[in-house]
Design a protein around this motif. Structure first.
Motif, PDB file in Angstrom:
ATOM      1  N   SER A 238      40.266  42.186  42.312  1.00 42.27           N
ATOM      2  CA  SER A 238      40.075  40.574  41.729  1.00 42.27           C
ATOM      3  C   SER A 238      39.403  40.037  42.553  1.00 42.27           C
ATOM      4  O   SER A 238      39.051  38.300  43.152  1.00 42.27           O
ATOM      5  CB  SER A 238      41.002  40.414  41.101  1.00 42.27           C
ATOM      6  N   LEU A 239      38.978  40.756  43.578  1.00 40.64           N
ATOM      7  CA  LEU A 239      38.339  40.236  45.396  1.00 40.64           C
ATOM      8  C   LEU A 239      36.981  39.288  44.755  1.00 40.64           C
ATOM      9  O   LEU A 239      36.435  39.486  43.131  1.00 40.64           O
ATOM     10  CB  LEU A 239      37.485  41.056  45.831  1.00 40.64           C
ATOM     11  N   ASP A 240      36.522  38.157  45.342  1.00 35.27           N
ATOM     12  CA  ASP A 240      35.663  37.658  44.693  1.00 35.27           C
ATOM     13  C   ASP A 240      33.868  37.512  45.173  1.00 35.27           C
ATOM     14  O   ASP A 240      33.959  37.802  46.180  1.00 35.27           O
ATOM     15  CB  ASP A 240      35.512  36.126  45.402  1.00 35.27           C
ATOM     16  N   PRO A 241      32.898  38.691  44.718  1.00 36.23           N
ATOM     17  CA  PRO A 241      31.712  39.006  43.908  1.00 36.23           C
ATOM     18  C   PRO A 241      30.970  38.081  45.287  1.00 36.23           C
ATOM     19  O   PRO A 241      30.365  38.781  46.284  1.00 36.23           O
ATOM     20  CB  PRO A 241      31.536  38.755  43.587  1.00 36.23           C
ATOM     21  N   ASP A 242      31.292  36.604  45.104  1.00 39.63           N
ATOM     22  CA  ASP A 242      30.310  36.030  45.500  1.00 39.63           C
ATOM     23  C   ASP A 242      30.395  35.117  47.447  1.00 39.63           C
ATOM     24  O   ASP A 242      29.479  34.735  47.596  1.00 39.63           O
ATOM     25  CB  ASP A 242      29.792  34.334  44.293  1.00 39.63           C
TER      26      ASP A 242
ATOM     27  N   VAL B  81      41.220  26.128  43.380  1.00 35.53           N
ATOM     28  CA  VAL B  81      40.802  26.069  42.207  1.00 35.53           C
ATOM     29  C   VAL B  81      38.804  25.253  42.020  1.00 35.53           C
ATOM     30  O   VAL B  81      38.473  25.983  42.286  1.00 35.53           O
ATOM     31  CB  VAL B  81      41.216  25.895  40.632  1.00 35.53           C
ATOM     32  N   TRP B  82      39.211  24.715  42.503  1.00 29.77           N
ATOM     33  CA  TRP B  82      37.732  23.646  42.091  1.00 29.77           C
ATOM     34  C   TRP B  82      37.224  23.976  43.715  1.00 29.77           C
ATOM     35  O   TRP B  82      36.451  24.076  43.127  1.00 29.77           O
ATOM     36  CB  TRP B  82      38.160  21.590  42.094  1.00 29.77           C
ATOM     37  N   GLN B  83      38.212  23.365  44.630  1.00 31.48           N
ATOM     38  CA  GLN B  83      37.210  24.016  45.717  1.00 31.48           C
ATOM     39  C   GLN B  83      36.427  25.598  46.008  1.00 31.48           C
ATOM     40  O   GLN B  83      35.680  26.423  46.483  1.00 31.48           O
ATOM     41  CB  GLN B  83      37.914  23.935  47.251  1.00 31.48           C
TER      42      GLN B  83
ATOM     43  N   MET C 254      32.790  26.079  46.395  1.00 26.80           N
ATOM     44  CA  MET C 254      32.135  26.945  47.596  1.00 26.80           C
ATOM     45  C   MET C 254      31.440  28.309  47.280  1.00 26.80           C
ATOM     46  O   MET C 254      29.946  28.156  47.426  1.00 26.80           O
ATOM     47  CB  MET C 254      33.402  27.833  47.938  1.00 26.80           C
ATOM     48  N   VAL C 255      31.815  28.645  45.790  1.00 26.43           N
ATOM     49  CA  VAL C 255      30.709  29.687  45.522  1.00 26.43           C
ATOM     50  C   VAL C 255      28.721  29.014  45.002  1.00 26.43           C
ATOM     51  O   VAL C 255      28.350  29.501  44.952  1.00 26.43           O
ATOM     52  CB  VAL C 255      31.240  30.362  44.241  1.00 26.43           C
ATOM     53  N   TRP C 256      29.336  27.099  44.152  1.00 20.40           N
ATOM     54  CA  TRP C 256      28.138  26.881  44.268  1.00 20.40           C
ATOM     55  C   TRP C 256      27.399  26.733  44.887  1.00 20.40           C
ATOM     56  O   TRP C 256      26.474  26.757  44.729  1.00 20.40           O
ATOM     57  CB  TRP C 256      28.637  25.538  43.068  1.00 20.40           C
TER      58      TRP C 256
END
Lengths: 304, 250
Positions: A88-92, B6-8, B12-14
């Motif tokens: 469940s790691l964040d791939p991005d 969660v928002w953060q 971060m990805v965006w």
């Protein structure tokens, strides 16, 4: 003696009338590694989810790090690290960003997390990989990053659901090494596994779970000593059927699975001496292992 | 309630993928508005007493907010919930499912706010608004519209078995809504029974609020429209909370 980090009493969880966890009792000792072993569908993962307050039990009590669950799940989980079965790691994110984002869920400030990251990367053997993106990591590296992520809040208890499934032997040994370091630092570990070898090496204490209940519990050595004879001789060959009555007379317990006869005995020498004169039979002599105990107690039927 | 991390995380990805995301969310509705407004506007002349581009502006604004909120809460949130297991990972921390969903709700609303602001900026630059002070009221309308469609999107997400499922929502809900709610033409052009149906749709109410504000008028029955949008969004979020709990925490 310090309080148990996790106590489950009479825990029951039903799905559609079937009790997946059925009156389960478990108490794990602080600073130790406790293994939860069981065939597929035995209730291991549900037990872990109950223990984390993610699922509400139909009956029973859960105490996690002094908090009653599921009522006080948040403060309890604040002191727990979890290594889930599925990635469940964040791939991005990069390796470092994964740790940063995860630390924030525990209410840690950016500077607190940044201060912890170098040690965690070092522990996970990922020091050179801080800025690597997750998809570029090997399976072993991902698992180690997941383990590092579970430590971001410096937990007292670490719960691991099949931490080495799918890893090659090198990667598995590296994870074991990490887990041993954690117990050496006084952390309590609770892990589920399919690998008896893993449980035998890592766990101070093991609970074997089947059909939602703990069917036996003890140290790996005690389980082998109490449940099974010290030696196993696996016999196969075309003369097996004819020789089987003899084997049953010589050994305390014999069990046939497919074409192989498993003979359990405390005195293998006599059996081997006879087998050496049986050209129609081939055999393998080995010390009894936890896997033999496991198969004796949970049966050889497939559980899928 | 501790939804901010969660928002953060989503922010971060965006930040890393902002350019294609901005293009998809912002440029697309803008091209429609300008293309149809100038092109089709040549043939149509005035619609409801204003040039077609001006008429189209409010509809595009609401439509763009809706689209952006829906895409975020369907495809993107589904990736996080189902494919990447991001929500499962977060649920192992002290955060609750309500925190996760609230963070997602506000995140999708933030993204849709950005889409709405971009269209509003174009409206201002092109001088399509009649009264600047009144057009400022579009800001809370954008926010409310974003909350409304993000809430609905999370409810749809909570029962989705796979990505293909979202085609149902887009084809059976979003597209008819775009065609019936007065984005491209005044809803009174519809036959009565269809106009009655259109009056039940949330996008209709967003446009009933936004269009007068672009044209320099005070919306008729503003409270009704606000309540309908809030009710759809609130009900969507409530449903999402219950259905997602059943999906992930049982």
């Amino acid at each position: 003696m310090p309080a148990s980090p996790l106590t489950l009493k009479g825990l029951t969880k039903r799905y559609g009338g079937t009790a997946v966890v059925d009156g389960l009792d478990l108490e794990i000792a602080p600073g130790r590694c406790h293994g939860l072993l069981g065939p597929n569908g035995a209730g291991k993962t549900t037990t872990l989810r109950l223990a984390l307050g993610l699922v509400t039990p139909d009956a029973g009590e859960i105490q996690l790090l002094g908090h009653p669950l599921p009522a006080k799940a948040a403060p309890a989980r604040a002191r727990v690290g979890v290594v889930p079965q599925a990635d469940s790691l964040d791939p991005d994110f990069t390796v470092q960003e994964n740790l940063l984002a995860y630390g924030r869920y525990f209410g840690l400030s950016q500077s607190e997390i940044q201060a912890r990251i170098p040690d965690l990367l070092d522990f996970a053997g990922l020091s050179g990989k801080a800025d690597a993106r997750v998809p570029s990591l090997s399976g072993g590296m991902k698992r180690r990053l997941t383990l590092a992520r579970a430590l971001i809040n410096d937990p007292d208890l670490i719960i691991l659901d099949e931490p080495t499934t799918g890893l090659d032997p090198q990667a598995r040994h590296r994870v074991w090494q990490g887990l041993r370091q954690l117990t050496a630092r006084g952390k309590t570990l609770l892990l589920t596994t399919h690998f008896m070898e893993e449980a035998e090496r890592l766990c101070d204490r093991i609970s074997i779970i089947d059909r939602g209940r703990i069917i036996t519990e003890g140290s790996p050595r005690a389980l082998i000593r109490d449940h099974i004879d010290a030696h196993v001789i696996e016999i196969h060959g075309e003369e097996l059927a004819a020789w089987r009555p003899r084997a049953e007379r010589l050994c305390r317990r014999c069990e046939q699975a497919g074409e192989t006869l498993f003979c359990y005995t405390a005195e293998p020498e006599t059996v081997i001496a006879e087998l050496d004169h049986q050209p129609g039979l081939r055999y393998l002599h080995r010390p009894a292992s936890l896997e033999d105990v496991f198969l004796k107690l949970t049966g050889r039927d497939l559980r899928d | 309630m501790n939804f901010f991390p969660v928002w953060q995380r989503n922010f971060m990805v965006w930040r890393k993928l902002a350019l294609p995301s901005i293009l998809g969310n912002l440029a697309d509705p803008l091209l429609y508005m300008l293309g149809l407004g100038y092109g089709l506007g040549q043939f149509l002349g005035d619609v409801n007493g204003v040039p077609y581009l001006t008429f189209l502006a409010a509809g595009t604004l609401a439509y763009s907010v809706m689209n952006s909120a829906s895409f975020e809460t369907l495809y993107s949130a589904f990736s996080r919930m189902h494919v990447q297991k991001t929500w499962d990972a977060i649920l192992n921390t002290p955060l609750s499912l309500a925190d996760v969903l609230l963070g997602e709700w506000l995140w999708a609303t933030s993204k849709s706010l950005l889409s709405g602001l971009a269209i509003l900026a174009v409206i201002w630059v092109l001088g399509l608004h009649a009264d600047f002070a009144l057009s400022l009221w579009l800001l809370p309308i954008i926010l409310l519209t974003g909350l409304c469609f993000s809430g609905l999107g999370l409810a749809v997400n909570s029962v989705a078995p796979n990505y293909d499922f979202f085609m149902y929502y887009f084809t059976l809900v979003i597209t008819p809504m775009v065609l019936l709610s007065g984005v491209f033409y005044p809803p009174d052009a519809l036959p009565d029974w269809l106009a009655g149906f259109a009056a039940l749709l949330p996008l209709t109410h967003a446009i009933e609020l936004a269009r007068p504000l672009v044209l320099g008028q005070v919306p008729a029955q503003p409270l009704l429209h606000v309540l309908v949008l809030a009710a759809y969004g609130g009900a969507g979020f409530w449903l999402a909370l219950h259905l997602t709990r059943r999906r992930l925490l049982c």
